[in-house]
Scaffold this motif. Structure first.
Motif, PDB file in Angstrom:
ATOM      1  N   GLU A  19       0.734  -1.139  -0.152  1.00  0.00           N
ATOM      2  CA  GLU A  19       0.034   0.233  -0.095  1.00  0.00           C
ATOM      3  C   GLU A  19       0.799   1.205  -0.094  1.00  0.00           C
ATOM      4  OE1 GLU A  19      -2.784  -0.368   3.242  1.00  0.00           O
ATOM      5  OE2 GLU A  19      -3.884  -1.724   2.283  1.00  0.00           O
ATOM      6  N   ILE A  20       1.831   1.285   0.843  1.00  0.00           N
ATOM      7  CA  ILE A  20       2.856   2.375   0.872  1.00  0.00           C
ATOM      8  C   ILE A  20       3.577   2.553  -0.586  1.00  0.00           C
ATOM      9  CG2 ILE A  20       5.001   3.109   1.821  1.00  0.00           C
ATOM     10  CD1 ILE A  20       4.090   1.771   4.380  1.00  0.00           C
ATOM     11  N   GLU A  21       4.049   1.360  -1.414  1.00  0.00           N
ATOM     12  CA  GLU A  21       4.559   1.724  -2.571  1.00  0.00           C
ATOM     13  C   GLU A  21       3.503   1.980  -3.711  1.00  0.00           C
ATOM     14  OE1 GLU A  21       6.470  -1.122  -5.998  1.00  0.00           O
ATOM     15  OE2 GLU A  21       6.018  -2.108  -4.142  1.00  0.00           O
ATOM     16  N   LEU A  22       2.174   1.722  -3.472  1.00  0.00           N
ATOM     17  CA  LEU A  22       1.162   2.177  -4.465  1.00  0.00           C
ATOM     18  C   LEU A  22       1.027   3.688  -4.203  1.00  0.00           C
ATOM     19  CD1 LEU A  22      -1.156  -0.762  -4.548  1.00  0.00           C
ATOM     20  CD2 LEU A  22       0.289  -0.063  -6.345  1.00  0.00           C
ATOM     21  N   CYS A  23       0.854   4.127  -2.945  1.00  0.00           N
ATOM     22  CA  CYS A  23       0.600   5.393  -2.555  1.00  0.00           C
ATOM     23  C   CYS A  23       1.891   6.380  -3.074  1.00  0.00           C
ATOM     24  CB  CYS A  23       0.671   5.703  -1.012  1.00  0.00           C
ATOM     25  SG  CYS A  23       0.120   7.206  -0.407  1.00  0.00           S
ATOM     26  N   GLY A  24       2.839   5.943  -3.110  1.00  0.00           N
ATOM     27  CA  GLY A  24       4.008   6.729  -3.498  1.00  0.00           C
ATOM     28  C   GLY A  24       3.950   6.902  -4.939  1.00  0.00           C
ATOM     29  N   ASP A  25       3.725   5.789  -5.663  1.00  0.00           N
ATOM     30  CA  ASP A  25       3.424   5.718  -7.059  1.00  0.00           C
ATOM     31  C   ASP A  25       2.537   6.859  -7.589  1.00  0.00           C
ATOM     32  OD1 ASP A  25       5.463   3.551  -7.496  1.00  0.00           O
ATOM     33  OD2 ASP A  25       3.694   2.251  -7.852  1.00  0.00           O
ATOM     34  N   LEU A  26       1.380   6.721  -6.723  1.00  0.00           N
ATOM     35  CA  LEU A  26       0.459   7.891  -6.923  1.00  0.00           C
ATOM     36  C   LEU A  26       0.898   9.279  -6.758  1.00  0.00           C
ATOM     37  CD1 LEU A  26      -2.440   8.086  -7.986  1.00  0.00           C
ATOM     38  CD2 LEU A  26      -3.162   7.567  -5.692  1.00  0.00           C
ATOM     39  N   ILE A  27       1.526   9.557  -5.862  1.00  0.00           N
ATOM     40  CA  ILE A  27       2.025  10.688  -5.559  1.00  0.00           C
ATOM     41  C   ILE A  27       3.122  11.215  -6.562  1.00  0.00           C
ATOM     42  CG2 ILE A  27       3.972  11.948  -3.961  1.00  0.00           C
ATOM     43  CD1 ILE A  27       2.450  10.244  -1.670  1.00  0.00           C
ATOM     44  N   ILE A  28       3.989  10.193  -6.965  1.00  0.00           N
ATOM     45  CA  ILE A  28       4.643  10.650  -8.128  1.00  0.00           C
ATOM     46  C   ILE A  28       3.798  11.076  -9.521  1.00  0.00           C
ATOM     47  CG2 ILE A  28       6.500   9.802  -9.596  1.00  0.00           C
ATOM     48  CD1 ILE A  28       7.467   8.188  -7.130  1.00  0.00           C
ATOM     49  N   LEU A  37      -5.214  14.239 -11.906  1.00  0.00           N
ATOM     50  CA  LEU A  37      -5.350  12.711 -12.416  1.00  0.00           C
ATOM     51  C   LEU A  37      -6.776  12.382 -12.392  1.00  0.00           C
ATOM     52  CD1 LEU A  37      -2.346  10.917 -10.594  1.00  0.00           C
ATOM     53  CD2 LEU A  37      -2.387  11.990 -12.772  1.00  0.00           C
ATOM     54  N   SER A  38      -7.187  11.878 -13.855  1.00  0.00           N
ATOM     55  CA  SER A  38      -8.415  11.247 -14.009  1.00  0.00           C
ATOM     56  C   SER A  38      -8.560  10.061 -13.506  1.00  0.00           C
ATOM     57  CB  SER A  38      -8.651  11.189 -15.489  1.00  0.00           C
ATOM     58  OG  SER A  38      -7.854  10.063 -16.079  1.00  0.00           O
ATOM     59  N   PRO A  39      -9.822   9.597 -12.928  1.00  0.00           N
ATOM     60  CA  PRO A  39     -10.198   8.314 -12.475  1.00  0.00           C
ATOM     61  C   PRO A  39      -9.423   7.165 -12.989  1.00  0.00           C
ATOM     62  CG  PRO A  39     -11.955   9.524 -12.345  1.00  0.00           C
ATOM     63  CD  PRO A  39     -11.014  10.436 -13.232  1.00  0.00           C
ATOM     64  N   GLU A  40      -9.381   7.309 -14.520  1.00  0.00           N
ATOM     65  CA  GLU A  40      -8.756   6.028 -15.458  1.00  0.00           C
ATOM     66  C   GLU A  40      -7.082   6.371 -15.166  1.00  0.00           C
ATOM     67  OE1 GLU A  40     -11.008   8.782 -16.594  1.00  0.00           O
ATOM     68  OE2 GLU A  40     -12.619   7.025 -16.707  1.00  0.00           O
ATOM     69  N   SER A  41      -6.704   7.342 -14.834  1.00  0.00           N
ATOM     70  CA  SER A  41      -5.327   7.632 -14.859  1.00  0.00           C
ATOM     71  C   SER A  41      -4.717   7.051 -13.438  1.00  0.00           C
ATOM     72  CB  SER A  41      -4.707   8.952 -14.744  1.00  0.00           C
ATOM     73  OG  SER A  41      -4.884   9.493 -16.136  1.00  0.00           O
ATOM     74  N   ASP A  43      -6.417   4.776 -11.853  1.00  0.00           N
ATOM     75  CA  ASP A  43      -6.526   3.283 -12.027  1.00  0.00           C
ATOM     76  C   ASP A  43      -5.327   2.605 -12.612  1.00  0.00           C
ATOM     77  OD1 ASP A  43      -9.124   3.199 -10.721  1.00  0.00           O
ATOM     78  OD2 ASP A  43     -10.162   2.790 -12.736  1.00  0.00           O
ATOM     79  N   GLU A  44      -4.869   3.361 -13.720  1.00  0.00           N
ATOM     80  CA  GLU A  44      -3.521   3.038 -14.427  1.00  0.00           C
ATOM     81  C   GLU A  44      -2.370   2.937 -13.420  1.00  0.00           C
ATOM     82  OE1 GLU A  44      -0.920   4.368 -18.081  1.00  0.00           O
ATOM     83  OE2 GLU A  44      -3.001   4.811 -18.336  1.00  0.00           O
ATOM     84  N   VAL A  45      -2.156   3.963 -12.799  1.00  0.00           N
ATOM     85  CA  VAL A  45      -1.125   4.222 -11.832  1.00  0.00           C
ATOM     86  C   VAL A  45      -0.960   2.840 -10.603  1.00  0.00           C
ATOM     87  CG1 VAL A  45       0.147   5.466 -10.047  1.00  0.00           C
ATOM     88  CG2 VAL A  45      -0.832   6.519 -12.202  1.00  0.00           C
ATOM     89  N   LEU A  46      -2.416   2.570 -10.274  1.00  0.00           N
ATOM     90  CA  LEU A  46      -2.444   1.762  -9.242  1.00  0.00           C
ATOM     91  C   LEU A  46      -2.622   0.501  -9.805  1.00  0.00           C
ATOM     92  CD1 LEU A  46      -4.968   3.681  -6.908  1.00  0.00           C
ATOM     93  CD2 LEU A  46      -2.553   3.271  -6.586  1.00  0.00           C
ATOM     94  N   ALA A  49      -6.505  -2.720 -13.390  1.00  0.00           N
ATOM     95  CA  ALA A  49      -6.811  -3.551 -14.527  1.00  0.00           C
ATOM     96  C   ALA A  49      -6.056  -4.829 -14.379  1.00  0.00           C
ATOM     97  CB  ALA A  49      -6.636  -3.059 -15.740  1.00  0.00           C
ATOM     98  N   GLU A  50      -4.827  -4.783 -14.004  1.00  0.00           N
ATOM     99  CA  GLU A  50      -3.778  -6.033 -13.847  1.00  0.00           C
ATOM    100  C   GLU A  50      -4.597  -6.791 -12.613  1.00  0.00           C
ATOM    101  OE1 GLU A  50       0.238  -4.699 -13.206  1.00  0.00           O
ATOM    102  OE2 GLU A  50      -0.165  -3.500 -15.161  1.00  0.00           O
ATOM    103  N   GLU A  51      -4.814  -5.953 -11.521  1.00  0.00           N
ATOM    104  CA  GLU A  51      -5.328  -7.064 -10.308  1.00  0.00           C
ATOM    105  C   GLU A  51      -6.583  -7.633 -10.581  1.00  0.00           C
ATOM    106  OE1 GLU A  51      -3.969  -7.391  -7.197  1.00  0.00           O
ATOM    107  OE2 GLU A  51      -1.984  -6.874  -8.435  1.00  0.00           O
ATOM    108  N   ARG A  52      -7.401  -6.914 -11.364  1.00  0.00           N
ATOM    109  CA  ARG A  52      -8.885  -7.580 -11.709  1.00  0.00           C
ATOM    110  C   ARG A  52      -8.546  -8.855 -12.552  1.00  0.00           C
ATOM    111  NH1 ARG A  52     -12.025  -2.154 -13.029  1.00  0.00           N
ATOM    112  NH2 ARG A  52     -12.573  -1.617 -10.820  1.00  0.00           N
TER     113      ARG A  52
END
Length: 61
Positions: A19-28, A37-41, A43-46, A49-52
């Motif tokens: 979760e910390i790594e994903l949060c960092g990716d989102l902040i970057i 960032l759009s909701p689609e963007s 989702d792409e950063v997080l 689609a890959e997780e689904r």
């Protein structure tokens, strides 16, 4: 008050670390974007689609 012992007793919480790594990716991504960032963007950063897809394969659906 109890204080955790020092040295060698760290416990890693792999979910929290992910979760910390994903949060960092989102902040970057947010700091590099010109606008919000759009909701689609997001989702792409997080990698939503890959997780689904991974979850779909795991359940055989």
């Amino acid at each position: 008050m109890r204080v955790a012992p020092v040295g060698g007793t760290a416990v890693q919480d792999h979910v929290a670390l992910a979760e910390i790594e994903l949060c960092g990716d989102l902040i970057i991504a947010a700091s590099a974007a010109r606008d919000r960032l759009s909701p689609e963007s997001i989702d792409e950063v997080l990698r939503v689609a890959e997780e689904r897809e991974r979850a779909r394969r795991a359940t055989g659906s």
